[in-house]
Design an enzyme around this catalytic site. Structure first.
Site, PDB file in Angstrom:
ATOM      1  N   ARG A  88      -8.369  -8.330  -9.417  1.00 27.50           N
ATOM      2  CA  ARG A  88      -9.119  -9.560  -9.725  1.00 27.50           C
ATOM      3  C   ARG A  88     -10.502  -9.192 -10.243  1.00 27.50           C
ATOM      4  O   ARG A  88     -10.889  -8.029 -10.177  1.00 27.50           O
ATOM      5  CB  ARG A  88      -9.295 -10.368  -8.430  1.00 27.50           C
ATOM      6  CG  ARG A  88     -10.056  -9.554  -7.394  1.00 27.50           C
ATOM      7  CD  ARG A  88     -10.518 -10.344  -6.186  1.00 27.50           C
ATOM      8  NE  ARG A  88     -11.425  -9.557  -5.387  1.00 27.50           N
ATOM      9  CZ  ARG A  88     -11.091  -8.741  -4.399  1.00 27.50           C
ATOM     10  NH1 ARG A  88      -9.818  -8.601  -4.063  1.00 27.50           N
ATOM     11  NH2 ARG A  88     -11.997  -8.067  -3.737  1.00 27.50           N
ATOM     12  N   LYS A 138       0.830  -1.211   0.000  1.00 28.61           N
ATOM     13  CA  LYS A 138       0.000   0.000   0.000  1.00 28.61           C
ATOM     14  C   LYS A 138       0.868   1.266   0.000  1.00 28.61           C
ATOM     15  O   LYS A 138       0.507   2.265  -0.619  1.00 28.61           O
ATOM     16  CB  LYS A 138      -0.943   0.013   1.210  1.00 28.61           C
ATOM     17  CG  LYS A 138      -1.842  -1.209   1.325  1.00 28.61           C
ATOM     18  CD  LYS A 138      -2.837  -1.326   0.175  1.00 28.61           C
ATOM     19  CE  LYS A 138      -3.450  -2.709   0.095  1.00 28.61           C
ATOM     20  NZ  LYS A 138      -3.177  -3.446  -1.119  1.00 28.61           N
ATOM     21  N   GLU A 195      -2.814   8.128   7.305  1.00 25.82           N
ATOM     22  CA  GLU A 195      -3.645   8.979   6.450  1.00 25.82           C
ATOM     23  C   GLU A 195      -4.607   9.766   7.326  1.00 25.82           C
ATOM     24  O   GLU A 195      -4.965   9.304   8.412  1.00 25.82           O
ATOM     25  CB  GLU A 195      -4.499   8.134   5.481  1.00 25.82           C
ATOM     26  CG  GLU A 195      -3.745   7.505   4.346  1.00 25.82           C
ATOM     27  CD  GLU A 195      -4.656   6.662   3.453  1.00 25.82           C
ATOM     28  OE1 GLU A 195      -5.856   6.481   3.788  1.00 25.82           O
ATOM     29  OE2 GLU A 195      -4.170   6.182   2.423  1.00 25.82           O
ATOM     30  N   HIS A 247     -16.770  -4.873   7.046  1.00 28.55           N
ATOM     31  CA  HIS A 247     -15.909  -5.036   5.873  1.00 28.55           C
ATOM     32  C   HIS A 247     -16.375  -6.126   4.923  1.00 28.55           C
ATOM     33  O   HIS A 247     -15.656  -6.522   4.008  1.00 28.55           O
ATOM     34  CB  HIS A 247     -14.448  -5.275   6.277  1.00 28.55           C
ATOM     35  CG  HIS A 247     -13.888  -4.126   7.063  1.00 28.55           C
ATOM     36  ND1 HIS A 247     -13.712  -2.881   6.504  1.00 28.55           N
ATOM     37  CD2 HIS A 247     -13.523  -4.006   8.362  1.00 28.55           C
ATOM     38  CE1 HIS A 247     -13.243  -2.060   7.424  1.00 28.55           C
ATOM     39  NE2 HIS A 247     -13.127  -2.711   8.563  1.00 28.55           N
TER      40      HIS A 247
HETATM   41  C1  MV4 Z   1     -10.060   4.648   5.221  1.00 28.65           C
HETATM   42  C2  MV4 Z   1     -11.224   5.111   5.867  1.00 28.65           C
HETATM   43  C3  MV4 Z   1     -11.257   6.432   6.262  1.00 28.65           C
HETATM   44  N1  MV4 Z   1     -10.189   7.226   6.050  1.00 28.65           N
HETATM   45  N2  MV4 Z   1      -9.031   5.481   5.030  1.00 28.65           N
HETATM   46  C4  MV4 Z   1     -11.414   0.055   4.844  1.00 28.65           C
HETATM   47  C5  MV4 Z   1     -11.063  -0.914   3.794  1.00 28.65           C
HETATM   48  C6  MV4 Z   1      -9.798  -0.455   3.218  1.00 28.65           C
HETATM   49  N3  MV4 Z   1      -9.798  -0.614   1.806  1.00 28.65           N
HETATM   50  C7  MV4 Z   1      -9.691   0.977   3.592  1.00 28.65           C
HETATM   51  N4  MV4 Z   1     -10.742   1.256   4.512  1.00 28.65           N
HETATM   52  C8  MV4 Z   1     -10.959   2.510   4.979  1.00 28.65           C
HETATM   53  N5  MV4 Z   1      -9.948   3.395   4.789  1.00 28.65           N
HETATM   54  C9  MV4 Z   1      -9.099   6.740   5.442  1.00 28.65           C
HETATM   55  N6  MV4 Z   1      -8.052   7.537   5.269  1.00 28.65           N
HETATM   56  C10 MV4 Z   1     -12.277   4.220   6.062  1.00 28.65           C
HETATM   57  C11 MV4 Z   1     -12.133   2.906   5.623  1.00 28.65           C
HETATM   58  C12 MV4 Z   1     -13.250   2.050   5.898  1.00 28.65           C
HETATM   59  C13 MV4 Z   1     -13.999   1.489   4.859  1.00 28.65           C
HETATM   60  C14 MV4 Z   1     -13.705   1.710   3.520  1.00 28.65           C
HETATM   61  C15 MV4 Z   1     -14.464   1.138   2.516  1.00 28.65           C
HETATM   62  C16 MV4 Z   1     -15.545   0.335   2.839  1.00 28.65           C
HETATM   63  C17 MV4 Z   1     -15.855   0.107   4.148  1.00 28.65           C
HETATM   64  C18 MV4 Z   1     -15.102   0.671   5.177  1.00 28.65           C
HETATM   65  C19 MV4 Z   1     -15.436   0.430   6.497  1.00 28.65           C
HETATM   66  C20 MV4 Z   1     -14.696   0.982   7.499  1.00 28.65           C
HETATM   67  C21 MV4 Z   1     -13.594   1.770   7.191  1.00 28.65           C
END
Ligand code: MV4
Length: 508
Positions: free
Chosen positions: A294, A118, A202, A237
């Protein structure tokens, strides 16, 4: 360009069935692998060939890279389709296939690797002009670096594992006083979970939506975007509902996000199907999160609004075919919604509900698609993901799609195991859901507050013994309708056919 003659599917369940259908349409011979738990599974019954690969635990079957490639070589398969999960995002597997002269239906090991870290991906995205959440430039060397970075971007912040993804290895830090402890724990967790303790930081984006862009690349350097999927409705998630288009994405934002996704994919030399995940904040700003290298579970909503077959496209580009004009300037038509049917009990904290499906009726009719990996009689084991099928509906607009979803859920019957269908009934009755008013936390919040109580379906008993009685009753009914009953109850279709009024060609 070499046309595939046979393809091995290194997966199970509904995605194996999905790939089998694409192979059938392309007139390519099919082979599947199966574990001891999947001897009687649907893909095994549908494929031209099926080969046992080991015991039920995935590590001893679906994850056996060497054995799977050996098998592909020995049966003369030209390619391996990995589906999603299992080996689909393993750069080593893509490399092993290449080494052994078998085409991996997916991106190159370099492209997978380019998105795997990442921290490295963030750097590449910044260089490619793709917006990312303000944060650290690289891995955080020590707590001082974490503190300096957090002070610069401002709280709340999120600590993320560089080797994480899909929600694993993340930690929200709301205030400076919590940072030291969070940093220590995040590194320890990352090291223990991924064998790589690199973490980065972040700014925490409050209440965003999760909107992802489908991309597709050929082996000649061309990458296209195929619009967005709204995936905010998730529980811990795990996505529950996906739709396309998103109610908050218009043509202009779609174009800008599409361009960013194409730039992201191109930056790592991407080919085949992939998805760029973005956070979309309340002000309409979007930030690249990660790329899923994918085909995804939710790909059908894109297929329904674009009219494209993404799995056929995966196979075609893997054969070396260039992307044709049908992939240019694709705009969504109508609205598609997918719900994931899980063998889990929404009345018992979504506990897995393994067992035998005693009776299954999948919905049909206008605008309804059901991608199932099971049949009536299938045994749902505890060894794999509990998703048994996906119900996808299409309508000219979101309201029509919602109506069809409600109707299709009424037609659906699954007896013998518990499913999350009552959750969808509750969602359909919820004003926020119906209006498209939600973010990534909405579902967890509603369920936690008890504001989205699963709806028990009227009059449908779930006890297996009663299911058997219903099955018996229905069979008796259909026998009666076809001719066993009195003249007045005889099917009008049969009567018409007898009179000669229902022969082919007599419709107009
Ligand atoms: C985040 C975020 C808020 N701020 N990054 C969760 C999955 C991963 N791909 C990244 N995720 C998140 N990153 C920042 N800077 C909130 C999430 C997140 C989330 C993102 C997508 C779908 C569901 C989620 C559930 C909780 C947190």
């Amino acid at each position: 360009m070499k046309r595939f003659r046979k393809v091995l599917i290194a997966n199970r369940g509904e995605i194996a069935v999905r790939v089998l259908r694409a192979l059938r349409e392309l007139e390519i011979a099919s082979a599947v692998i199966y574990s001891e738990a999947d001897r009687d599974a649907l893909p095994v019954l549908m494929a031209d060939q099926a080969f046992p690969i080991g015991p039920a635990p995935a590590a001893e079957s679906y994850l056996r890279m060497e054995a799977i490639v050996d098998l592909a070589v020995s049966i003369g398969a030209d390619a391996i389709h990995p589906g999603y999960g299992f080996l689909s995002e393993r750069a080593e597997f893509s490399a092993l296939c290449r080494e052994r002269g078998v085409v991996f239906v997916g991106p190159s090991p370099e492209a997978i690797g380019g998105m795997g870290s990442k921290v490295a991906a963030r750097r590449r995205m910044i260089a490619a002009g793709v917006p990312v959440v303000p944060g650290s430039d690289g891995p955080l060397d020590d707590f001082d670096a974490a503190r300096a970075c957090a002070e610069r971007i401002g709280f709340p912040v999120m600590l993320k594992a560089s080797a994480g993804g899909g929600g694993k290895g993340m930690r929200v830090v709301r205030a400076a006083a919590e940072l030291a402890e969070a940093y220590r724990l995040a590194r320890a967790e990352a090291g223990a979970s991924f064998g790589d303790d690199a973490v980065f930081l972040e700014r925490f984006v409050e209440r965003p939506r999760h909107v992802e862009i489908q991309v597709l690349g050929d082996l000649h350097g061309k990458v296209v975007s195929l619009g967005e999927r709204e995936c905010s409705l998730q529980r811990r998630h795990q996505k529950v509902v996906e739709e396309s288009p998103s109610t908050v994405v218009g043509p202009e934002l779609r174009r800008r996000m599409g361009e960013a996704a194409v730039a992201a994919a191109s930056a790592v030399g991407y080919s085949n199907a992939g998805t760029c995940e973005f956070l979309l904040d309340a002000e309409g700003r979007f930030y690249f999160l990660e790329m899923n290298t994918r085909i995804q579970v939710e790909h059908p909503v894109t297929e329904m609004v674009t009219g494209l077959d993404l799995v056929v496209a995966q196979l075609r580009v893997a054969q070396g075919e260039p992307l044709g004009p049908e992939f240019e300037g694709v705009e969504p038509r109508g609205h598609a919604i997918e719900v994931r049917l899980y063998a889990e009990d929404p009345f018992r904290k979504f506990a897995p509900s393994p067992g035998r499906i005693l009776w299954l009726r999948l919905p049909q009719g206008p605008g309804v698609r059901c991608d199932a990996g099971v049949y009536g009689g299938s045994e749902i084991s505890i060894y794999y993901d509990p998703m048994i099928a996906k119900l996808i509906v299409w309508g000219r607009d979101r309201v029509e799609a919602l109506r069809r979803l409600g109707r299709a859920l009424e037609e659906l019957r699954v007896e013998g195991i518990r499913t999350n269908v009552p959750l969808f009934e509750a969602l359909l009755a919820d004003a926020d859901f119906r209006a498209g008013r939600f973010d990534i936390h909405w579902l967890d919040r509603k369920l936690g507050a008890g504001e989205l109580a699963p709806v028990e379906r009227a009059g449908l008993p779930d006890l297996p013994i009663l299911a058997a009685a219903i099955a018996h009753y229905e069979r008796a009914q259909s026998v009666a309708a076809v001719g066993g009953g009195a003249a007045g109850s005889r099917s009008r279709w049969r009567t018409a056919a007898r009179r000669g009024g229902l022969r082919s060609g007599s419709w107009s």
